[in-house]
Design an enzyme around this catalytic site. Structure first.
Site, PDB file in Angstrom:
ATOM      1  N   HIS A 247      -1.147  78.892  56.781  1.00 21.48           N
ATOM      2  CA  HIS A 247      -2.072  77.814  57.146  1.00 21.48           C
ATOM      3  C   HIS A 247      -3.423  78.423  57.501  1.00 21.48           C
ATOM      4  CE1 HIS A 247      -3.681  74.207  58.988  1.00 21.48           C
ATOM      5  NE2 HIS A 247      -2.574  73.549  58.685  1.00 21.48           N
ATOM      6  N   ARG A 270      -9.919  68.490  60.213  1.00 18.52           N
ATOM      7  CA  ARG A 270     -10.753  68.539  59.017  1.00 18.52           C
ATOM      8  C   ARG A 270     -10.755  67.202  58.300  1.00 18.52           C
ATOM      9  NH1 ARG A 270      -8.068  72.570  55.729  1.00 18.52           N
ATOM     10  NH2 ARG A 270      -6.423  72.707  57.293  1.00 18.52           N
TER      11      ARG A 270
END
Length: 583
Positions: A247, A270
């Site tokens: 990740h 995000r």
């Protein structure tokens, strides 16, 4: 109906258990932790679903076919179509089930990287993984008290072996509890999670991805590939074991930059508009691209550290996350662009240019990095929440090979009778890269599928299993014949007792006295005016020891209430309450 053994108390195991109960079955749940929940409680972005009621209410034109195509693309054509169809085709029903059966709020829907439509569901105020998992966990624990003949839970029980009969069918397990090895009988559902914290001698990470061995992880230390190893020891086939997801956004604690375990910066940060900026304050990637792609671009970029920056609107949209990370010292808030530029060590003009360039992209809807979805323009005169990022081991796409009914497949390509798998322990669902929001979904969908399949298998084979096992199952057969005899035997587990009432104590302590107890072997915290000695609870905390250690000797009320229901303390740690804070 006879019992089914569920190994693992995370969301996949809990979903399997509830489904079995809905089908009239009985459940023995074995969890090697002292507190159920697993990594599911840490999931912060939400759960995917296509064609849900929440999407319809928001006018989002999504369906399972579009979700299938997005997942297929993310998987790099390595996942199996039959498993993707199960995952995406049952996604809407899974979300609706959570809302209808457990009364959960999943009304907010966002778009994460790799999704063509907003489909990641969460509630308004709390972290979805914790809320979803706790709702199922508490319901099951209540049933273990009110219906002990149908639900039995044993914690700190490590399964050491799968038991098979002469035909090759799995008929039970050996497990270690309280220093003793016990046996339990029935078909088995493995829901033990992945191996992204597998740093043991027989580590699957070391064997299949040795170049990732030194990376930090977001996983709890229980994620050591137990289920995969147990099943492969009895002939199960592993699949995609080299497919380990790194990740891109692990949170770096400035006080412990080299810590092996990192907290995850939710992909939703995000999704609501957060930007990734390098040390020069410049963008270098489409923030909503697939995780492996963003990770690769971070490694290519030599201008470190990489920071995730949220402006005011993005921070407000995901306020709970920001407060959570700020409270843990993993995120900083800056009042205005000048303060942010100073943090980067660049000129205000350089940061202004980054924002102006991005605003031009937003207006033109054309990004040189390929971004297609935008959340509005940025202002220099705003407030910002900022964290330093690092790639981290996060999810293991590989695992046990299963079919569309969650049956574990052997090396000859045939199902192993009596053995099922759900959640991260199973491979082949996500291919080379898992989409954000599909972890919780995989737990719920395949948890329910495995519960359905195990219930059907048990109805068809119970009598045959009892006959084959002979005298070894004699005692169990007698118990199954009568639900009115709940007495424990060597092959069954004692029901979880009702949670004890919290201590009544006249102890009263000043905050100065509390502050003295700030070490790992002597740790007190304050929650809502109560003083808690959490020293013995520390290793059982599902969020890891660090989450408590950050508040050692301090008042943790705001952070605690942000994440937990008030009944968590009297239910799970009543013995920790030692008194109250002196006014």
């Amino acid at each position: 109906m006879a019992q089914t053994i569920v190994v693992g108390g995370g969301l996949a195991g809990l979903s399997a258990a509830h489904t079995l109960l809905e089908r009239g079955g009985n459940v023995l749940l074995l969890d090697k932790q002292g507190f159920m929940g697993g990594n599911s409680t840490k999931a912060t972005s939400g759960i995917n679903g296509a064609g849900t009621q929440s999407q319809q209410d928001l006018g989002i034109p999504d369906n399972s076919k579009i979700f299938f195509d997005d997942t297929k693309k993310s998987a790099r054509d390595l996942a199996r179509d039959d498993l993707i169809r199960v995952l995406t085709g049952r996604s809407g029903d899974a979300v609706n089930w959570l809302q209808d059966k457990f009364g959960l709020d999943l009304s907010k829907v966002s778009r994460l990287g790799g999704h063509t439509h907003p489909r990641t569901h969460r509630g308004d105020a709390q972290f979805p993984g914790m809320v979803i998992t706790y709702a199922q966990m508490e319901r099951l624990e209540d049933l273990a008290v009110s219906n002990p003949e149908r639900v039995k839970i044993i914690k700190k029980a490590r399964v050491s072996k799968l038991l098979k009969d002469e035909s090759g069918a799995v008929i039970g397990v050996d497990y270690v509890h309280g220093g003793k090895t016990e046996s339990a009988y029935g078909p088995v559902i493995l829901a033990t999670g992945g191996y992204a914290a597998d740093f043991t001698e027989d580590s699957l990470i070391k064997k299949y991805r040795p170049e990732l061995w030194d990376l930090p992880t977001t996983n709890g230390d229980h994620c050591t590939g137990d289920g995969q190893k147990l099943a492969m020891a009895v002939g199960a086939s592993g699949i995609d074991l080299e497919k380990v997801q790194v990740h891109p956004t692990g949170l770096v604690d400035p006080k412990e930059p080299d810590a092996k375990v990192k907290f995850l910066a939710a992909e939703a940060l995000r999704g609501v508009g957060g930007l990734l900026l390098d040390s020069k304050g410049q963008r270098f990637v489409d923030e909503l691209q697939h995780r492996d792609y963003v990770t690769g671009k971070m490694w290519e970029n030599k201008n470190h550290p990489i920071r995730l920056v949220l402006n005011g609107p993005a921070s407000k949209d995901i306020e709970w996350h920001c407060k959570h990370y700020v409270g843990r010292g993993l995120m900083k808030r800056f009042e205005g662009g000048d303060a942010l530029a100073k943090e980067f060590g660049i000129s205000p003009a350089a940061l202004k240019k980054t924002f102006e360039d991005y605003n031009q992209i937003v207006r033109a809807k054309k990004d040189p990095f390929g971004k297609k979805f935008f959340q509005g323009e940025w202002k220099y005169d705003d407030y910002f929440n900022v964290s330093i990022m690092t790639p981290v081991l996060h999810y293991t796409m590989g695992g046990l090979e299963i079919d569309a009914e969650s049956r574990v497949i052997d090396k000859s390509g045939k199902p192993i009778p009596g053995l099922f798998a759900a959640g991260e322990v199973a491979g082949g669902v996500h291919g080379a890269n898992r989409l954000g929001g599909s972890s919780l979904l995989g737990c719920v969908v395949f948890g329910r599928v495995s519960g359905d399949s195990a219930a059907a298998y048990l109805l068809q084979t119970t009598s045959a299993i009892v006959q084959k096992a002979g005298g070894r199952l004699g005692a169990l057969a007698g118990q199954l014949a009568s639900s009115s005899s709940p007495a424990a035997s060597p092959t069954t587990a004692v029901a979880t007792p009702a949670a004890p009432v919290g201590k009544t104590t006249s102890g009263a302590y000043t905050m100065e006295e509390v502050a003295k107890h700030n070490k790992k072997d002597d740790i007190w915290v304050v929650v809502d005016g109560q003083v808690l000695d959490v020293t013995t609870f520390l290793p059982d905390h599902p969020g890891g020891e660090k989450a408590i250690l950050l508040y050692a000797g301090r008042d943790a009320t705001e952070e605690f209430n942000m994440l937990h229901d008030p009944k968590v303390i009297p239910r799970y740690a009543p013995e920790a309450v030692i008194g109250k804070v002196k006014p």
